[in-house]
Motif scaffolding. Structure first.
Motif, mmCIF file in Angstrom:
data_model
loop_
_atom_site.group_PDB
_atom_site.id
_atom_site.type_symbol
_atom_site.label_atom_id
_atom_site.label_comp_id
_atom_site.label_asym_id
_atom_site.label_seq_id
_atom_site.Cartn_x
_atom_site.Cartn_y
_atom_site.Cartn_z
ATOM 1 N N SER A 86 7.145 7.773 1.402
ATOM 2 C CA SER A 86 6.113 8.112 0.420
ATOM 3 C C SER A 86 6.604 7.877 -0.998
ATOM 4 O O SER A 86 5.875 7.349 -1.844
ATOM 5 C CB SER A 86 5.695 9.578 0.593
ATOM 6 O OG SER A 86 5.226 9.833 1.900
ATOM 7 N N LEU A 87 7.863 8.243 -1.279
ATOM 8 C CA LEU A 87 8.431 8.025 -2.608
ATOM 9 C C LEU A 87 8.535 6.531 -2.911
ATOM 10 O O LEU A 87 8.282 6.093 -4.036
ATOM 11 C CB LEU A 87 9.812 8.678 -2.703
ATOM 12 C CG LEU A 87 9.840 10.207 -2.681
ATOM 13 C CD1 LEU A 87 11.264 10.712 -2.562
ATOM 14 C CD2 LEU A 87 9.180 10.774 -3.933
ATOM 15 N N GLY A 88 8.910 5.739 -1.904
ATOM 16 C CA GLY A 88 9.009 4.301 -2.117
ATOM 17 C C GLY A 88 7.668 3.661 -2.412
ATOM 18 O O GLY A 88 7.544 2.816 -3.308
ATOM 19 N N LEU A 89 6.626 4.071 -1.687
ATOM 20 C CA LEU A 89 5.289 3.532 -1.940
ATOM 21 C C LEU A 89 4.767 3.970 -3.301
ATOM 22 O O LEU A 89 4.148 3.182 -4.026
ATOM 23 C CB LEU A 89 4.334 3.977 -0.834
ATOM 24 C CG LEU A 89 4.626 3.462 0.573
ATOM 25 C CD1 LEU A 89 3.604 3.994 1.560
ATOM 26 C CD2 LEU A 89 4.638 1.943 0.600
ATOM 27 N N LEU A 90 5.014 5.229 -3.646
ATOM 28 C CA LEU A 90 4.548 5.714 -4.937
ATOM 29 C C LEU A 90 5.273 5.015 -6.078
ATOM 30 O O LEU A 90 4.687 4.775 -7.137
ATOM 31 C CB LEU A 90 4.746 7.224 -5.029
ATOM 32 C CG LEU A 90 4.244 7.898 -6.308
ATOM 33 C CD1 LEU A 90 2.756 7.636 -6.503
ATOM 34 C CD2 LEU A 90 4.527 9.400 -6.273
ATOM 35 N N LYS A 91 6.531 4.664 -5.879
ATOM 36 C CA LYS A 91 7.270 3.963 -6.913
ATOM 37 C C LYS A 91 6.657 2.602 -7.194
ATOM 38 O O LYS A 91 6.576 2.161 -8.335
ATOM 39 C CB LYS A 91 8.737 3.800 -6.535
ATOM 40 C CG LYS A 91 9.545 3.145 -7.655
ATOM 41 C CD LYS A 91 10.968 2.884 -7.256
ATOM 42 C CE LYS A 91 11.692 2.215 -8.430
ATOM 43 N NZ LYS A 91 11.041 0.953 -8.869
ATOM 44 N N LEU A 196 3.372 13.968 -8.807
ATOM 45 C CA LEU A 196 3.471 12.564 -9.219
ATOM 46 C C LEU A 196 2.300 11.742 -8.710
ATOM 47 O O LEU A 196 1.828 10.830 -9.397
ATOM 48 C CB LEU A 196 4.796 11.977 -8.721
ATOM 49 C CG LEU A 196 6.052 12.519 -9.409
ATOM 50 C CD1 LEU A 196 7.297 12.090 -8.659
ATOM 51 C CD2 LEU A 196 6.114 12.060 -10.864
ATOM 52 N N ILE A 197 1.827 12.048 -7.512
ATOM 53 C CA ILE A 197 0.636 11.349 -6.998
ATOM 54 C C ILE A 197 -0.579 11.717 -7.841
ATOM 55 O O ILE A 197 -1.428 10.856 -8.138
ATOM 56 C CB ILE A 197 0.413 11.695 -5.514
ATOM 57 C CG1 ILE A 197 1.494 11.032 -4.653
ATOM 58 C CG2 ILE A 197 -0.971 11.234 -5.050
ATOM 59 C CD1 ILE A 197 1.392 11.360 -3.173
ATOM 60 N N ALA A 201 -2.874 9.128 -9.893
ATOM 61 C CA ALA A 201 -4.325 9.055 -9.712
ATOM 62 C C ALA A 201 -5.045 8.978 -11.053
ATOM 63 O O ALA A 201 -6.132 8.381 -11.147
ATOM 64 C CB ALA A 201 -4.809 10.262 -8.915
ATOM 65 N N SER A 202 -4.449 9.542 -12.102
ATOM 66 C CA SER A 202 -5.067 9.453 -13.430
ATOM 67 C C SER A 202 -4.945 8.058 -14.023
ATOM 68 O O SER A 202 -5.673 7.727 -14.963
ATOM 69 C CB SER A 202 -4.420 10.475 -14.371
ATOM 70 O OG SER A 202 -3.047 10.170 -14.583
ATOM 71 N N ILE A 219 -2.828 9.641 -1.060
ATOM 72 C CA ILE A 219 -3.624 10.851 -1.278
ATOM 73 C C ILE A 219 -4.091 11.428 0.062
ATOM 74 O O ILE A 219 -4.071 12.646 0.274
ATOM 75 C CB ILE A 219 -4.825 10.536 -2.190
ATOM 76 C CG1 ILE A 219 -4.341 10.194 -3.602
ATOM 77 C CG2 ILE A 219 -5.785 11.719 -2.239
ATOM 78 C CD1 ILE A 219 -5.436 9.720 -4.531
ATOM 79 N N ALA A 220 -4.502 10.534 0.987
ATOM 80 C CA ALA A 220 -4.947 10.999 2.302
ATOM 81 C C ALA A 220 -3.791 11.553 3.130
ATOM 82 O O ALA A 220 -3.968 12.506 3.905
ATOM 83 C CB ALA A 220 -5.618 9.852 3.056
ATOM 84 N N ALA A 221 -2.596 10.976 2.957
ATOM 85 C CA ALA A 221 -1.438 11.413 3.748
ATOM 86 C C ALA A 221 -0.826 12.700 3.222
ATOM 87 O O ALA A 221 -0.111 13.385 3.961
ATOM 88 C CB ALA A 221 -0.381 10.309 3.765
ATOM 89 N N LEU A 222 -1.089 13.035 1.966
ATOM 90 C CA LEU A 222 -0.453 14.196 1.349
ATOM 91 C C LEU A 222 -0.743 15.501 2.089
ATOM 92 O O LEU A 222 0.192 16.268 2.385
ATOM 93 C CB LEU A 222 -0.878 14.290 -0.120
ATOM 94 C CG LEU A 222 0.027 15.076 -1.059
ATOM 95 C CD1 LEU A 222 1.442 14.514 -1.049
ATOM 96 C CD2 LEU A 222 -0.537 15.056 -2.476
#
Length: 311
Positions: A86-91, A196-197, A201-202, A219-222
């Protein structure tokens, strides 16, 4: 007639074997070093396959208590690869929506600490301290740093699980404390991930369409990831027997742990298939940017002065 635990382990084995090959395909498509989030999906699937195999072995041979315990241990450490993915995708999303800045030491030289760490196992795995690595913002750097406590919590849980299999009561007590400490770290990382997600999103209007899809997947996986962490917290912090990692209710574990994990992996796999690869043009832009920064920070040489001696 197989027991409910054995049937659940067989189902996990049947599901995660094909998912492992799909994650390996995504890793080969996107590359290990470009987006490290994908490789953690493969690691997670491998952990689940080994854990399911140990669970089946424990059901076939009830006298082998260690198989059952290690199956439960692998069930708890599986949180770390999901958080790292998740951190890698968000990065990647953060990198697309923020302005590039040079990582400290990337142009002007590494600090002694960075130089030492870059030669360690963690430095090679994460590849964050090399001279050619660039973070796109301080938020991106923070995402990089969060991977370190996630890896440390993984190690703590493995050591704690090993102590739980010991026959000594004191070692078992120490192992339980270590696993609890690792789960608290996971919870802290999850809270940071949530914030951070929300921040990403903003910035959704500045994202390309591919990264928008990945953000929607995150967002769906959170909430699914939150339920999964909650189950582990209840398993080790509460005294309710139905949440026990070794003798708890099988249906409860299936719907609060296994189902969430499978849905998260499938969602991330779909994101990896739909997400475009980094184009050669984009990588070329990064190369030009590195060259410009090197030129900017290069020491300036003053004009040469020619001195002629008198005859």
């Amino acid at each position: 007639m197989p027991s409910p635990s054995e049937s659940l382990a067989v189902a996990e084995l049947a599901i995660y074997l094909p998912l492992l090959f799909l994650t390996l395909f995504i890793v080969s498509r996107h590359g290990i070093h470009r987006q490290s989030g994908w490789i953690y999906l493969s690691i997670f699937c491998l952990i689940r396959i080994i854990g399911a195999a140990l669970g089946i072995a424990a059901e076939k041979n009830p006298s082998h208590v260690s198989d059952l315990k290690w199956s439960a241990i692998l069930g708890s450490v599986g949180i770390s690869p999901l958080l790292l993915a998740s951190l890698g995708l968000l990065k990647r999303i953060t990198d697309e929506s923020t302005e590039r800045i040079p990582t400290q030491g990337a142009v002007q030289g590494q600090s002694p600490f960075q130089t030492v760490i870059s030669y360690t196992i963690l430095g090679r795995i994460f590849g964050r301290l090399g001279v050619h690595q660039f973070a796109t913002s301080y938020r991106s750097r923070f995402l990089q740093l969060l991977q370190l406590p996630a890896a440390i919590a993984l190690i703590i849980c493995i050591v704690g699980g090993s102590d739980l299999t010991d026959s000594s009561a004191s070692e078992q007590s120490t192992g339980e404390k270590l696993i609890k400490a690792g789960l608290i770290i996971f919870l802290i990382i999850y809270v940071c991930l949530f914030l951070l997600i929300a921040k990403s999103a903003s910035d959704i209007n500045s994202l390309p369409s591919g990264e928008k899809r990945v953000l929607f997947v995150l967002i769906a996986a959170l909430p699914l990831l939150g339920v999964r962490i909650l189950f582990s917290l209840l398993a080790y912090f509460s005294t309710i027997s139905t949440f026990s990692p070794t003798s708890g209710n099988v249906l409860l574990r299936a719907f609060m742990s296994i189902l969430e994990e499978i849905l998260i992996v499938i969602a991330y796999i779909l994101a990896g298939i739909l997400m475009p690869k980094y184009s050669d043009a984009r990588m070329g832009d990064v190369g030009i940017e590195v060259h410009n920064l090197e030129t900017r920070f290069a020491p300036q040489q003053g004009p040469r002065v020619m001195v002629q001696g008198s005859a």
